[in-house]
Design a protein around this motif. Structure first.
Motif, PDB file in Angstrom:
ATOM      1  N   ALA A   1     -41.899  -7.395  -4.879  1.00  0.00           N
ATOM      2  CA  ALA A   1     -41.175  -7.450  -3.609  1.00  0.00           C
ATOM      3  C   ALA A   1     -39.744  -7.929  -3.806  1.00  0.00           C
ATOM      4  O   ALA A   1     -38.800  -7.405  -3.202  1.00  0.00           O
ATOM      5  N   THR A   2     -39.559  -8.915  -4.673  1.00  0.00           N
ATOM      6  CA  THR A   2     -38.226  -9.471  -4.896  1.00  0.00           C
ATOM      7  C   THR A   2     -37.273  -8.416  -5.435  1.00  0.00           C
ATOM      8  O   THR A   2     -36.120  -8.308  -4.990  1.00  0.00           O
ATOM      9  N   GLU A   3     -37.738  -7.616  -6.378  1.00  0.00           N
ATOM     10  CA  GLU A   3     -36.881  -6.587  -6.961  1.00  0.00           C
ATOM     11  C   GLU A   3     -36.507  -5.521  -5.935  1.00  0.00           C
ATOM     12  O   GLU A   3     -35.368  -5.020  -5.936  1.00  0.00           O
ATOM     13  N   LYS A   4     -37.418  -5.184  -5.051  1.00  0.00           N
ATOM     14  CA  LYS A   4     -37.106  -4.201  -4.010  1.00  0.00           C
ATOM     15  C   LYS A   4     -35.988  -4.707  -3.101  1.00  0.00           C
ATOM     16  O   LYS A   4     -35.096  -3.951  -2.720  1.00  0.00           O
ATOM     17  N   ILE A   5     -36.041  -5.989  -2.771  1.00  0.00           N
ATOM     18  CA  ILE A   5     -35.002  -6.567  -1.922  1.00  0.00           C
ATOM     19  C   ILE A   5     -33.692  -6.689  -2.701  1.00  0.00           C
ATOM     20  O   ILE A   5     -32.604  -6.419  -2.174  1.00  0.00           O
ATOM     21  N   MET A   6     -33.789  -7.079  -3.967  1.00  0.00           N
ATOM     22  CA  MET A   6     -32.595  -7.220  -4.799  1.00  0.00           C
ATOM     23  C   MET A   6     -31.872  -5.887  -4.952  1.00  0.00           C
ATOM     24  O   MET A   6     -30.631  -5.850  -5.016  1.00  0.00           O
ATOM     25  N   HIS A   7     -32.608  -4.810  -5.022  1.00  0.00           N
ATOM     26  CA  HIS A   7     -31.985  -3.487  -5.154  1.00  0.00           C
ATOM     27  C   HIS A   7     -31.036  -3.247  -3.981  1.00  0.00           C
ATOM     28  O   HIS A   7     -29.938  -2.697  -4.159  1.00  0.00           O
ATOM     29  N   TYR A   8     -31.431  -3.657  -2.807  1.00  0.00           N
ATOM     30  CA  TYR A   8     -30.588  -3.526  -1.614  1.00  0.00           C
ATOM     31  C   TYR A   8     -29.419  -4.509  -1.683  1.00  0.00           C
ATOM     32  O   TYR A   8     -28.267  -4.148  -1.387  1.00  0.00           O
ATOM     33  N   CYS A   9     -29.702  -5.747  -2.086  1.00  0.00           N
ATOM     34  CA  CYS A   9     -28.671  -6.788  -2.109  1.00  0.00           C
ATOM     35  C   CYS A   9     -27.556  -6.473  -3.101  1.00  0.00           C
ATOM     36  O   CYS A   9     -26.393  -6.839  -2.868  1.00  0.00           O
ATOM     37  N   ARG A  10     -27.890  -5.813  -4.183  1.00  0.00           N
ATOM     38  CA  ARG A  10     -26.859  -5.514  -5.200  1.00  0.00           C
ATOM     39  C   ARG A  10     -25.735  -4.668  -4.625  1.00  0.00           C
ATOM     40  O   ARG A  10     -24.587  -4.797  -5.050  1.00  0.00           O
ATOM     41  N   THR A  11     -26.052  -3.808  -3.685  1.00  0.00           N
ATOM     42  CA  THR A  11     -25.011  -2.960  -3.096  1.00  0.00           C
ATOM     43  C   THR A  11     -24.034  -3.786  -2.269  1.00  0.00           C
ATOM     44  O   THR A  11     -22.897  -3.350  -2.025  1.00  0.00           O
TER      45      THR A  11
END
Length: 411
Positions: free
Chosen positions: A398-408
């Motif tokens: 779950a954390t990586e899925k959210i991080m993918h969005y946050c990186r943008t």
């Protein structure tokens, strides 16, 4: 509706001010908010780095936000993390958390407070965890074009957002930029009210707990105590839980490691007097022939997540009283899990594991004995273990899925 919303908050605020005269927790709630804007200003007015604001209601929500905070800090070490709490039970425990640059209470939700807060902090990104939906803060963030995420959120049909008269509350949700929800039901509910900026990410607690479990080391006393015998690990045990467990302990040769939720001499002495088998406290175990004891009582804190590795079965306390405690630590070891049948339904993982056959709610000793004996069948036991292990593995990431969005937003 906005008038009613503001009125309710004013009444709540007055109630806390009155309660603060008599109750320590309410007093901490009130005094912790004094000078909060001065403290924020002292820290952030000269700040030129990007700021990620993470808001949690209390300690449980913090554990869901924590994996995201630590991932952001690892990838973007220059980014400032502002961590706010609504409740003293979160702030008091985590006020010295070293991965956040500023930790404080969230000022009351009002148009003026929200505007002032955002003008001081100037966040690049805001993240509200699980059930945090504040009208004025969400509206002000949107007006300032600051992305607002809801993470590890979970929705139910009976909530106000989905009622015919819930237009005001639906409006709060529509100020959010994106929702990372825990399950498909929540996703469908959001889409039913016209919110499409959402995805199922899962519960970030799985990532946190799994990492803790994998990093945990051996506990020699527990290893020696277990030896090669079948063991039941009881975590966060309350007197109500022990009452159900006592006959099982006294009537079986299986070993038990018991970690009380509150380590008091009164409770530990009561446990020892109820047992008809040999027991030893962890603090007194050195030099004793632990293989000869049937019960090991843990009279310290901080090692429960590592203890579950020594069990073939786990019993998690709290469900007969104030609410079920964390079952994910035990689940990470892939063991069948038992707990009381009175207060577990609000914990998604408990419901899921019951439905899959990896966890078992028990009414009383008779029920516990019957379900335990059912698991003595090797096929049934191995199936329950596999179900629990796979459930954890399916929910990682779950954390990586959210991080993918946050990186943008943070690159």
């Amino acid at each position: 509706m906005i008038i009613l919303y503001n009125l309710v908050l004013l009444v709540m605020r007055a109630g806390y001010n009155i309660a603060a005269l008599f109750h320590n927790k309410a007093r901490a709630f009130v005094t912790g908010r004094k000078d909060v804007f001065t403290k924020l200003g002292d820290y952030f007015r000269q700040n030129h780095a990007k700021v990620v604001w993470v808001h949690c209601a209390s300690l449980g929500e913090f554990e869901q936000g924590r994996p995201l905070i630590e991932s952001i800090k690892k990838e973007y070490p220059q980014t400032k993390i502002l961590l706010t709490f609504f409740s003293p039970s979160g702030y008091e425990v985590r006020k010295n958390y070293d991965q956040a640059d500023f930790i404080g209470y969230l000022p009351w939700d009002s148009a003026a407070n929200a505007e002032r807060f955002i003008s001081i902090v100037k966040p690049t990104l805001a993240v509200f965890v699980k059930y945090e939906f504040w009208h004025h803060y969400a509206k002000a963030l949107k007006q300032h074009q600051i992305p607002l995420l809801s993470v590890s959120s979970i929705f139910r049909e009976e909530q106000m957002f989905f009622k015919p008269y819930g237009g005001f509350y639906r409006g709060i949700l529509k100020n959010f930029s994106y929702f990372f929800v825990q399950n498909e039901t929540s996703l469908h509910l959001l889409k039913s009210i016209g919110i499409d900026a959402c995805a199922v990410a899962g519960d970030t607690r799985f990532d946190r707990v799994y990492a803790i479990v994998k990093q945990g080391g051996e506990i020699p006393v527990a290893r020696q105590f277990k030896s090669d015998q079948k063991t039941f690990v009881v975590g966060s045990c309350w007197p109500e839980d022990f009452e159900v467990l006592t006959p099982l302990i006294n009537e079986n040769r299986i070993k038990f490691i018991i970690a009380p939720h509150e380590i008091t001499e009164t409770f530990m002495a009561a446990m020892e007097s109820s047992l008809q088998v040999k027991s030893v406290r962890f603090s007194q175990a050195a030099g004793k022939p632990l293989e000869d004891y049937q019960v090991l009582i843990i009279d310290n804190i901080g090692m429960l997540s590592r203890l579950y590795r020594y069990g073939e079965f786990a019993f998690i306390g709290g469900a007969y009283g104030k609410g079920l405690h964390n079952i994910l630590e035990a689940a990470c070891y892939g063991v069948p899990i038992f707990f009381g049948n009175k207060d577990y339904e609000k914990y998604q993982e408990a419901v899921d594991l019951i439905n899959r056959g990896g966890a078992f709610e028990v009414r009383d000793y008779t029920d516990l004995k019957a379900k335990y004996e059912m698991l003595n069948s090797p096929e049934t036991f191995l199936l329950a273990c596999e179900v629990t292990r796979l459930y954890v593995e399916e929910n990682l990431g779950a954390t990586e899925k959210i991080m993918h969005y946050c990186r943008t937003l943070l690159a």
